[in-house]
Write a protein that holds these residues in place. Structure first.
Motif, short mmCIF file in Angstrom:
data_model
loop_
_atom_site.label_atom_id
_atom_site.label_comp_id
_atom_site.label_asym_id
_atom_site.label_seq_id
_atom_site.Cartn_x
_atom_site.Cartn_y
_atom_site.Cartn_z
N ARG A 72 0.85 -1.31 0.13
CA ARG A 72 0.08 -0.02 0.03
C ARG A 72 1.02 1.08 -0.03
O ARG A 72 1.77 1.40 0.95
N THR A 126 -9.51 -8.91 -4.52
CA THR A 126 -9.43 -8.74 -3.00
C THR A 126 -10.42 -10.03 -2.37
O THR A 126 -11.24 -10.18 -3.00
N ILE A 127 -9.94 -10.32 -1.10
CA ILE A 127 -10.74 -11.46 -0.58
C ILE A 127 -12.01 -10.80 -0.22
O ILE A 127 -13.10 -11.47 0.15
N ASP A 128 -12.18 -9.44 -0.05
CA ASP A 128 -13.48 -8.70 0.56
C ASP A 128 -14.50 -8.86 -0.32
O ASP A 128 -15.67 -8.83 -0.06
N MET A 170 -12.41 -10.94 8.36
CA MET A 170 -12.21 -9.60 7.56
C MET A 170 -13.36 -8.95 6.92
O MET A 170 -14.39 -9.77 6.51
N GLY A 171 -13.17 -7.89 6.63
CA GLY A 171 -14.28 -7.19 5.85
C GLY A 171 -14.49 -5.61 6.58
O GLY A 171 -15.22 -5.76 7.58
N ARG A 172 -13.94 -4.68 6.28
CA ARG A 172 -13.90 -3.42 7.15
C ARG A 172 -15.29 -2.69 6.70
O ARG A 172 -15.71 -1.84 7.39
N GLU A 223 -14.83 -7.62 10.95
CA GLU A 223 -14.19 -6.67 11.76
C GLU A 223 -14.58 -5.26 11.46
O GLU A 223 -14.34 -4.40 12.41
N ARG A 233 -4.83 -1.28 12.22
CA ARG A 233 -4.81 -2.92 12.58
C ARG A 233 -4.55 -2.99 14.20
O ARG A 233 -3.93 -4.04 14.42
N HIS A 262 -5.33 -12.27 8.94
CA HIS A 262 -4.59 -12.55 7.78
C HIS A 262 -4.51 -13.79 7.38
O HIS A 262 -4.24 -14.06 6.12
N ARG A 265 -6.11 -14.22 4.16
CA ARG A 265 -5.65 -13.92 2.84
C ARG A 265 -4.76 -15.04 2.40
O ARG A 265 -4.36 -14.67 1.15
#
Ligand code: F6P
Length: 332
Positions: A72, A126-128, A170-172, A223, A233, A262, A265
């Protein structure tokens, strides 16, 4: 078009390697040269390029992560950073880019296109699964399977000790992973950013389950539940601990926490992810060859479609509320 570049950016996702492989091999098949850019936009700015041939992408399809590495990159969020990136591409006569990543990565690519005229095609990785313009993103299927596998295992020990478990996924900003994995894993309650279910309601359900003789309950929490958008995080910002404490207080039931983090991921991509990545990678190259740019290739209703990036970024992809409701019915 003679030479293209490919990079992976943002959070890695299982299947990114299969997508890179498809980009490289399709390009070579059509007599294009391919440069790999390491460490996403950070490597692009620094000039961290490698020449890729058919051999370079052998033996990577089955591996999670991304062999081009990812990052990033804050500098790329500046106009100056993007100017440097464009210069690196021009210096190497790269005529088009394939960018594999999530919404942040595609937003960056679009700025590069608008300001510097660098043609690109985006691939949703992306896993999201939180990108419009595609029914499914690369990595989502593998991550769901990882979560379900974890639920199965936790269930064993939860039963033996008659404990509840709060499993944080996960998943903001979205509950895609939580809803789908919760349905497939038989979770007893779901907490996602998109729906307001109170902890009191969950407690009532858990108390009822205990009365009926159930030996444990599994609550899956995204999350980002309760507007919790973690940027650094910090584990203390995890919603799971507060929820577990509250459930234990209100029900008197022993309640433990596991944050999958993670772990979700990583891992070898599923068949679904490998096939999706192969299709999207090949299509992205063909679109660049046709002179298209500023688009993302996605899978819509089982068909490959190129969607304008502006449409992708302006729409919020909604979770399937029917599946959420189905979970509610099946988890009584
Ligand atoms: O976007 C993918 C994702 O895995 C999110 O689910 C998660 O919130 C975020 O990335 C974590 O990012 P990082 O690895 O930079 O902490």
């Amino acid at each position: 078009m003679k030479r293209i570049g490919v990079l992976t950016s943002g959070g890695d996702a299982p299947g990114m390697n299969a997508a890179i492989r498809a980009v490289v091999r399709t390009a070579i098949f059509y007599n294009l040269e391919v440069m790999g850019i390491r460490r996403g936009y950070a490597g692009l700015i620094e000039g961290d390029f490698i020449e890729l041939n058919s051999n370079s992408v052998s033996d990577i399809m089955q591996r999670g992560g991304t062999f081009l590495l990812s990052a990033r990159c804050e500098e790329f969020a500046t106009k100056e950073g993007r100017k440097k990136a464009a210069e690196q591409l021009r210096k190497r006569n790269i005529d088009g880019l394939v960018v594999i990543g999530g919404d942040g990565s595609l937003t960056g690519a679009e700025y590069l296109y608008q300001e510097q005229g660098i043609a690109y095609i985006g691939i949703p990785g992306t896993i999201d699964n939180d990108l419009a313009g595609t029914d499914i993103t690369i990595g989502f299927d593998t991550a769901m399977n990882t979560i379900v596998d974890a639920i199965n295992k936790i269930r064993d020990t939860a039963t033996s000790h008659e404990r509840n478990f709060i499993i944080e996924t996960m998943g903001r900003i979205s509950g895609f992973l939580t809803v789908m994995a919760g349905l497939a894993g038989g979770a007893d309650a779901l907490l996602i950013p998109e729906q307001t279910v109170s902890i009191d309601e969950i407690c009532d359900k858990l108390a009822k389950r205990q009365k009926e003789g159930r030996l444990h309950s599994i609550v899956l929490v995204a999350e980002g539940y309760g507007g919790n958008f973690r940027t650094n995080r910090d584990i203390n910002e995890s919603p799971a601990y507060g929820i577990a404490r509250r459930i234990a207080e209100l029900t008197g039931q022993e309640t433990r926490v596991i944050i999958l983090g993670h772990l979700q991921r990583g891992g070898s991509p599923t068949v679904m992810d490998r096939i999706l990545a192969s299709k999207l990678g090949a299509k992205a190259v063909k679109l660049l060859m046709e002179g298209q740019a500023s688009k993302m290739v996605g899978l819509v209703g089982n068909k490959l479609e190129a969607c304008s990036i502006k449409d992708v970024l302006k729409k919020k992809k909604e979770i399937d509320l029917e599946l959420y409701e189905l979970h509610r019915i099946l988890s009584i």
